[in-house]
Design a protein around this motif. Sequence first.
Motif, short mmCIF file in Angstrom:
data_model
loop_
_atom_site.label_atom_id
_atom_site.label_comp_id
_atom_site.label_asym_id
_atom_site.label_seq_id
_atom_site.Cartn_x
_atom_site.Cartn_y
_atom_site.Cartn_z
N PHE A 71 -16.96 -3.57 8.07
CA PHE A 71 -16.97 -2.89 6.78
C PHE A 71 -17.38 -3.87 5.68
O PHE A 71 -16.76 -4.92 5.51
CB PHE A 71 -15.60 -2.29 6.47
N THR A 72 -18.39 -3.50 4.93
CA THR A 72 -18.83 -4.33 3.82
C THR A 72 -18.18 -3.94 2.50
O THR A 72 -18.13 -4.74 1.57
CB THR A 72 -20.36 -4.25 3.66
N SER A 73 -17.69 -2.71 2.42
CA SER A 73 -17.06 -2.21 1.20
C SER A 73 -15.86 -1.35 1.54
O SER A 73 -15.91 -0.58 2.51
CB SER A 73 -18.03 -1.39 0.35
N VAL A 74 -14.81 -1.49 0.76
CA VAL A 74 -13.61 -0.68 0.95
C VAL A 74 -13.07 -0.26 -0.41
O VAL A 74 -13.33 -0.91 -1.43
CB VAL A 74 -12.50 -1.45 1.72
N CYS A 75 -12.32 0.84 -0.42
CA CYS A 75 -11.65 1.32 -1.63
C CYS A 75 -10.14 1.24 -1.40
O CYS A 75 -9.62 1.89 -0.49
CB CYS A 75 -12.05 2.76 -1.95
N CYS A 76 -9.47 0.43 -2.21
CA CYS A 76 -8.03 0.21 -1.99
C CYS A 76 -7.21 1.17 -2.84
O CYS A 76 -7.50 1.42 -4.00
CB CYS A 76 -7.65 -1.24 -2.25
N MET A 77 -6.16 1.69 -2.22
CA MET A 77 -5.30 2.68 -2.85
C MET A 77 -4.33 2.04 -3.85
O MET A 77 -4.01 0.86 -3.76
CB MET A 77 -4.53 3.44 -1.77
N PRO A 78 -3.82 2.85 -4.79
CA PRO A 78 -3.02 2.30 -5.89
C PRO A 78 -1.52 2.20 -5.63
O PRO A 78 -0.78 1.85 -6.55
CB PRO A 78 -3.30 3.29 -7.02
N ASN A 79 -1.06 2.54 -4.40
CA ASN A 79 0.40 2.52 -4.19
C ASN A 79 0.90 1.11 -3.88
O ASN A 79 1.51 0.84 -2.86
CB ASN A 79 0.80 3.52 -3.09
N THR A 80 0.62 0.23 -4.83
CA THR A 80 1.12 -1.14 -4.80
C THR A 80 2.37 -1.19 -5.67
O THR A 80 2.83 -0.19 -6.20
CB THR A 80 0.03 -2.09 -5.33
N ASN A 81 2.91 -2.39 -5.84
CA ASN A 81 4.13 -2.52 -6.65
C ASN A 81 4.00 -3.73 -7.58
O ASN A 81 4.20 -4.85 -7.15
CB ASN A 81 5.35 -2.70 -5.73
N PRO A 82 3.60 -3.52 -8.84
CA PRO A 82 3.44 -2.23 -9.53
C PRO A 82 2.16 -1.51 -9.12
O PRO A 82 1.25 -2.11 -8.55
CB PRO A 82 3.39 -2.64 -11.00
N ALA A 83 2.14 -0.21 -9.42
CA ALA A 83 0.99 0.61 -9.07
C ALA A 83 -0.24 0.19 -9.88
O ALA A 83 -0.13 -0.37 -10.98
CB ALA A 83 1.31 2.08 -9.35
N LEU A 84 -1.40 0.49 -9.33
CA LEU A 84 -2.65 0.24 -10.05
C LEU A 84 -2.86 1.38 -11.05
O LEU A 84 -3.65 2.29 -10.84
CB LEU A 84 -3.83 0.17 -9.07
N ASP A 85 -2.11 1.32 -12.15
CA ASP A 85 -2.14 2.42 -13.10
C ASP A 85 -2.58 2.03 -14.50
O ASP A 85 -2.38 2.77 -15.46
CB ASP A 85 -0.78 3.12 -13.15
N ASP A 86 -3.18 0.83 -14.65
CA ASP A 86 -3.79 0.49 -15.94
C ASP A 86 -5.01 -0.40 -15.70
O ASP A 86 -5.24 -0.89 -14.59
CB ASP A 86 -2.79 -0.16 -16.90
N GLU A 116 3.24 11.95 -15.87
CA GLU A 116 2.40 11.68 -17.03
C GLU A 116 1.10 11.04 -16.58
O GLU A 116 1.11 10.08 -15.79
CB GLU A 116 3.13 10.75 -18.00
N LEU A 117 -0.02 11.55 -17.11
CA LEU A 117 -1.31 11.00 -16.71
C LEU A 117 -1.44 9.54 -17.11
O LEU A 117 -0.97 9.12 -18.18
CB LEU A 117 -2.45 11.81 -17.34
N SER A 118 -2.07 8.78 -16.26
CA SER A 118 -2.35 7.38 -16.57
C SER A 118 -3.57 7.30 -17.49
O SER A 118 -4.22 8.31 -17.79
CB SER A 118 -2.63 6.61 -15.28
N GLU A 119 -3.88 6.09 -17.92
CA GLU A 119 -5.04 5.88 -18.79
C GLU A 119 -6.31 5.82 -17.94
O GLU A 119 -6.90 4.77 -17.71
CB GLU A 119 -4.87 4.60 -19.61
N MET A 120 -6.74 6.99 -17.48
CA MET A 120 -7.87 7.04 -16.56
C MET A 120 -9.17 6.57 -17.21
O MET A 120 -10.01 5.95 -16.53
CB MET A 120 -8.05 8.47 -16.03
N GLY A 121 -9.34 6.85 -18.47
CA GLY A 121 -10.56 6.42 -19.15
C GLY A 121 -10.68 4.91 -19.17
O GLY A 121 -11.76 4.36 -18.88
N LEU A 122 -9.62 4.22 -19.53
CA LEU A 122 -9.65 2.75 -19.56
C LEU A 122 -9.85 2.18 -18.16
O LEU A 122 -10.57 1.20 -17.98
CB LEU A 122 -8.34 2.21 -20.16
#
Length: 457
Positions: free
Chosen positions: A93-108, A141-147
């Motif tokens: 695999f040359t490219s992967v997409c990592c999920m946001p359920n880390t601690n803290p979450a990838l929410d900003d 509550e929605l995260s800051e998806m635009g940023l």
Amino acid sequence: MPRMATITITNGRVIDPLNNIDEVTDVVIHDGKIKKIGKKSSPVNTDGAQIIDAGGCLVTPGLIDVHVHFREPGQEEKETIATGSAAAVAGGFTSVCCMPNTNPALDDDGRIDFVYQQAARANLANVFPVGAATKGRDGKELSEMGLMTQAGAVGFSDDGCAVANASVMNKVLAQTGMLGKVFMQHCEDPELGGGAMNAGPTATRLGLSGWPRVAEDLIIQRDILLSKYQGFKAKWHAQHMTTAGGVELIREARKLSNNITGEASPHHLLLTDEDCGNYNTNYKMNPPLRSKDDINAIIEGIVDGTITILATDHAPHTSEEKELEFAAAPYGIIGLECALPLYAKALIESDAIDWPKMIAMMTINSAQLVGLQNKGHLTPGADGDITIIDPKHDWTIDANTFAGKGRNCPFHSWQVTGLPIATIVGGHTKLLRDPNRITGDHNTPTEPQDLLKQLQH
């Protein structure tokens, strides 16, 4: 900045689904980009040029996995972005997409940027972060998806759990639609899901809590209705599908819009809930293993184009966690380093589909889902990401030799056929298992463990 080496790949069967190429020919990469495809190609610049003989092999766009868990930040004992990148390269695999359920979450946006920084330090695979759709992944509550989009998030998800509230989900779809990003749903009604394994006779016999199929089907049905209500303006994607009912729902929805998509994972194509019969926690998944009938329905969905993506859901855990009793152990297994031959076993060896279709599901379809315009194909000018596959190489899966940290693999000791022998990322050969195939200057790792040694330096 020094010029990058030219790589000419010769004698391989080049498969590029986007451009309808399937022929034995040559591929030239120059300055990190695809330069040309054609027979009797010659290096653009002979200084430092490399030639790789791909005779008997498939030469494909770099494989892309849109669903992995690299655990960083917060759970680095399980995996890091660096070790996960090494696992990706080892698996082709040359490219992967990592999920946001880390601690803290990838929410900003700062945490999205952190992923890119760590991936750049590792300098192995391309790692693209998927941002959390809601703050803390709590579904309120929605995260800051635009940023986060501005920072480089390629999609959004609360993976690990569904966005359970219909009102919040409606807002998520509206926001992702405006941003032009995909939402990836973990399809599980929390009021019905969460059991230790699939609800059925095996769970009853083992005395374990059951997780019914309808928990998945309900969220798929609800989100399709919400998408329809909004005119299918947003891309909505069902992760790791497991049920026959879910496949049928996606099939009907795709008659209305191609913005509804779904993915399948290796374990849900090859294993059933009966494999949990000896309480081996390496068979504990989220969503759980289902029945043979469900597997047949998923494969049928792949054959008819209902399911368009193959993704591993690579989910490493420590050995100590997986050694807990079945009900207490965490869900998930690793997948990156053995996914390719497992897909081949389930889909190619069974004559369900052919190599070009499977490669499309691991390259261009994945790239288009998350908007990676210069990846997933071999058009001149595209990024120089290439995977070379020996489709007839027989080998034994040995999780103890993997580059990633996880060893929670139910396929350990399986005999499989098909091996990525070279992984080229941005015009750099990151792994070449057979050094006899290359001529020219190179210092290329030949084993997964060599990738880790490279990281340590």
